[in-house]
Write a protein that holds these residues in place. Sequence first.
Motif, PDB file in Angstrom:
ATOM      1  N   THR A  17      -1.610 -42.506 -60.630  1.00 45.69           N
ATOM      2  CA  THR A  17      -1.482 -42.987 -61.993  1.00 45.69           C
ATOM      3  C   THR A  17      -2.492 -43.569 -62.295  1.00 45.69           C
ATOM      4  O   THR A  17      -2.836 -44.932 -61.812  1.00 45.69           O
ATOM      5  CB  THR A  17      -0.039 -43.565 -62.009  1.00 45.69           C
ATOM      6  N   VAL A  18      -3.243 -43.253 -63.495  1.00 44.67           N
ATOM      7  CA  VAL A  18      -4.706 -43.895 -63.799  1.00 44.67           C
ATOM      8  C   VAL A  18      -4.047 -45.608 -64.218  1.00 44.67           C
ATOM      9  O   VAL A  18      -4.822 -46.452 -64.175  1.00 44.67           O
ATOM     10  CB  VAL A  18      -5.305 -43.234 -64.971  1.00 44.67           C
ATOM     11  N   ALA A  19      -2.939 -45.695 -64.594  1.00 43.37           N
ATOM     12  CA  ALA A  19      -2.328 -46.851 -65.389  1.00 43.37           C
ATOM     13  C   ALA A  19      -2.448 -47.986 -64.286  1.00 43.37           C
ATOM     14  O   ALA A  19      -2.460 -49.276 -64.105  1.00 43.37           O
ATOM     15  CB  ALA A  19      -1.118 -46.944 -65.882  1.00 43.37           C
ATOM     16  N   THR A  20      -2.326 -47.671 -62.921  1.00 42.91           N
ATOM     17  CA  THR A  20      -2.264 -48.641 -61.573  1.00 42.91           C
ATOM     18  C   THR A  20      -3.642 -48.613 -60.730  1.00 42.91           C
ATOM     19  O   THR A  20      -3.507 -49.145 -59.732  1.00 42.91           O
ATOM     20  CB  THR A  20      -1.200 -47.704 -60.730  1.00 42.91           C
ATOM     21  N   TYR A  21      -4.480 -48.135 -61.277  1.00 47.12           N
ATOM     22  CA  TYR A  21      -6.088 -47.962 -60.735  1.00 47.12           C
ATOM     23  C   TYR A  21      -6.855 -48.802 -61.739  1.00 47.12           C
ATOM     24  O   TYR A  21      -6.761 -48.557 -62.750  1.00 47.12           O
ATOM     25  CB  TYR A  21      -6.238 -46.698 -60.328  1.00 47.12           C
ATOM     26  N   ALA A  22      -7.919 -49.317 -60.972  1.00 47.02           N
ATOM     27  CA  ALA A  22      -9.197 -49.486 -61.653  1.00 47.02           C
ATOM     28  C   ALA A  22      -9.805 -48.161 -61.915  1.00 47.02           C
ATOM     29  O   ALA A  22     -10.121 -47.542 -60.838  1.00 47.02           O
ATOM     30  CB  ALA A  22     -10.097 -50.650 -60.991  1.00 47.02           C
TER      31      ALA A  22
END
Length: 117
Positions: A28-33
Amino acid sequence: QVRLVESGGGLVQPGGSLRLSCAASGLTVATYAMSWYRQAPGNEREMVAQSIGDSINYAASVKGRFTISRDNANNRVYLQMNRLKPEDTAVYYCNADRPGTGRLPYWGQGTQVTVSS
C-alpha cells in the motif's frame, strides 16, 4: 508478491513534458516512502523525487520542473516532468521503502526517458 510497474516514458523534445506512472501491487503506497530515481549510462542511480509522509524532496537539478504525487485510492505514484532537458535522459525507476526498518526497498523495472531533438 510486491510489484512496481512504471510506465509513461518515451522520446520527447527539449522543453516538453512527460508524466510517469508507478502502479503498485502487493503493498500500500500510503504506508511507504515512495520515490523516483533515475540512472543515465555511466552514472550512478540518483534520487529525483521523494515523498515521505507529508514531506517531499527533490534533487536540485529537477526542483521547480518535476512534481511527485500519490494517488492512494489507486495505489499509484506519479512523476510529472516539465521543461525537460537532454540531461534528464535516463531510465527512471519507482522505489518503495520503509526507512528505519532494515528492510530492503522495492524497485520497479524502469522506464526509459529520452530527451532529444
